[in-house]
Design an enzyme around this catalytic site. Structure first.
Site, PDB file in Angstrom:
ATOM      1  N   GLY A 118      -8.349   9.935  15.204  1.00 46.65           N
ATOM      2  CA  GLY A 118      -8.009   9.075  16.482  1.00 46.65           C
ATOM      3  C   GLY A 118      -7.663   7.605  16.465  1.00 46.65           C
ATOM      4  O   GLY A 118      -7.540   6.993  17.294  1.00 46.65           O
ATOM      5  N   LYS A 120      -5.047   6.206  15.312  1.00 46.81           N
ATOM      6  CA  LYS A 120      -3.561   5.808  16.051  1.00 46.81           C
ATOM      7  C   LYS A 120      -3.625   5.971  17.410  1.00 46.81           C
ATOM      8  O   LYS A 120      -3.206   5.153  17.972  1.00 46.81           O
ATOM      9  CB  LYS A 120      -2.675   6.670  15.190  1.00 46.81           C
ATOM     10  CG  LYS A 120      -2.310   6.230  13.731  1.00 46.81           C
ATOM     11  CD  LYS A 120      -0.972   6.997  13.097  1.00 46.81           C
ATOM     12  CE  LYS A 120      -0.677   6.375  11.954  1.00 46.81           C
ATOM     13  NZ  LYS A 120      -1.483   6.771  10.836  1.00 46.81           N
ATOM     14  N   CYS A 235       1.252   9.098   4.982  1.00 46.68           N
ATOM     15  CA  CYS A 235       0.723   8.425   4.221  1.00 46.68           C
ATOM     16  C   CYS A 235       1.066   8.687   2.755  1.00 46.68           C
ATOM     17  O   CYS A 235       0.133   8.971   1.726  1.00 46.68           O
ATOM     18  CB  CYS A 235      -0.857   8.410   4.332  1.00 46.68           C
ATOM     19  SG  CYS A 235      -1.828  10.232   4.204  1.00 46.68           S
TER      20      CYS A 235
END
Length: 452
Positions: A118, A120, A235
């Site tokens: 959550g 972002k 990532c």
């Protein structure tokens, strides 16, 4: 050793030998940074910031901390006053603000397609104009539950949480002005924080992830409205999951480059794919973990959405004053509330059989003829605090409540549902029976042990 050689080869292809060696040394020798992002709708004298060691350059709400405290035992975390988030990931808020400016400050429909836990989603929703709606989707059910909790604690009522494969969104053509795909990846950027990322890495994993990333994007690209935006991030460091995915998008779909301005002093590494600027966050260059992000815009003219406010919906009378700015809707034995401007998008999701698990703020549970106020209502910015009698808790009392222990109320506290606060900010509800108070904090949210 062979895996190490493969990994260095992949890094070198993306960054060059010198940068790759510097990055490897940083991953091996340096500890991760600790950072938090404060909630602009709630923040008030945060004690956690007494240990701050600087502001995150690309997000004014982001703060670096000198050391990692035991976040679990800070009531402010559970009240949604801040979110523990890596500084690099906060960049998506900067991107959202830039897109809002490009689209003239109009309300936007946003899909965060791979949203858990959550961070972002909450960073983006803070930047959107009034009347905007965010759909936060997560494939994994357990992670979707964590996402729902974090969204509820942040308190913004304009978020709809869904759960399921992105293929479910294929029928929602041209529905969203922004789609964010923080894609499942090989996790190279997390190696400094997570030893499992090192153990699991292999060239086969990279290829597997790239295939999955293309599949997710293929499901979602038609959902972007003309003139809308695709924000793609991972990532990881390698080109296969990053630049090559961007090249595939540009080659196969009608997207154009978008310029997101950055300050050179931030230390963000950039590359170029067919005019698309790719932003790569390297822990060897800045205070944050590994992140890759690129923004593209679909061909066509952006059309501001006409957010319908005259939809005829009847509020549930018994709780209409609990969150008067929201439209209340009953799902089974639970009542949710959301802004009237979000109803049209909610109906679209329902019509396409998207699995909705939190259509806005959970307001109440229905027990026979009774309505039991829900914890998310206490934490929502839409709560009407005038409706409930309030009791202020000390730090120790707040922690006891968050463990779902019994909390003693002052003499003279009226019977009924009581809103508990700490530092004058809501924590949750109890039901005062006179001789005792039933703790209404959700069992699956309660504090157990360990560090956040």
């Amino acid at each position: 050793m062979q895996a190490d050689l493969h990994f260095f080869k992949y890094l070198s292809q993306a960054l060059g030998d010198t940068e790759a060696r510097h990055l490897l040394q940083n991953i091996t020798l340096k500890h991760p940074e600790t950072s938090v992002r404060t909630n602009p709708a709630k923040t008030s004298g945060l004690e956690i910031l007494s240990g701050a060691s600087g502001i995150v350059p690309w997000n004014a709400s982001g703060h670096y901390l000198d050391a990692r405290p035991r976040f679990t035992f800070d009531p402010a975390l559970h009240q949604g006053l801040y979110y523990v988030q890596d500084a690099s990931s906060m960049f998506v808020g900067h991107v959202a603000a830039a897109i809002v400016e490009m689209t003239g400050g109009n309300p936007l429909n946003v899909l965060d397609a791979c949203a858990a836990p959550g961070g972002k989603t909450t960073a983006v929703v803070d930047m959107l104009p009034d009347g905007s709606t965010v759909v936060a989707n997560e494939f994994d059910r357990l992670r979707a539950n964590i996402l729902t909790e974090n969204i509820a604690k942040w308190g913004n009522p304009s978020v709809i949480v869904t759960q399921g494969d992105t293929a479910r969104f294929r029928k929602l053509r041209e529905t969203f002005d922004i789609i964010i795909v923080d894609a499942p990846c090989s996790g190279e950027g997390m190696m400094r924080k997570d030893p499992k990322a090192v153990e699991q890495w292999s060239p086969a994993l990279v290829e597997q992830c790239a295939g999955r990333q293309r599949e997710i994007l293929d499901n979602l690209i038609s959902c972007i409205a003309p003139g809308g935006f695709l924000v793609y991030s991972t990532c990881t460091f390698n080109r296969i999951e990053n630049e090559e995915i961007i090249s595939w998008i540009i080659s196969n779909h009608d997207f154009n480059p978008v310029d997101i301005s950055i300050d050179p002093s931030w230390g963000i590494h950039t590359s170029d794919v067919n005019g698309v600027t790719c932003h790569r966050f390297l822990p060897s260059r800045l205070r944050g973990e590994g992140l890759f992000l690129a923004v593209m815009r679909r061909d066509g003219e952006f059309q501001p959405r006409q957010m319908k406010k005259n939809i005829k919906e009847k509020n549930i009378q018994e709780i209409s004053e609990w969150a008067p700015s929201l439209i209340s809707k009953k799902y089974g034995d639970t009542i949710f509330g959301l802004p009237v401007t979000a109803l049209h998008l909610l109906k679209e999701l329902e019509s396409k059989s998207v699995n909705i698990i939190a259509p806005g703020v959970e307001i109440a549970a229905v027990k026979g003829r009774d309505f039991i106020p829900s914890a998310p209502l206490a934490l929502s910015t839409a709560l009407n605090r005038k409706v409930f009698h309030e009791v202020e808790l000390t730090h120790d009392q707040a922690l006891a409540f968050l463990r779902r222990e019994t909390v003693s109320l002052p003499d003279g506290t009226p019977k009924g549902h009581i809103l508990l606060t700490h530092h004058d900010i809501p924590v949750g509800f109890v039901k005062n029976l006179g001789n005792r108070a039933n703790n209404l904090y959700p069992a699956n949210w309660r504090i157990r042990s360990g560090n956040y």
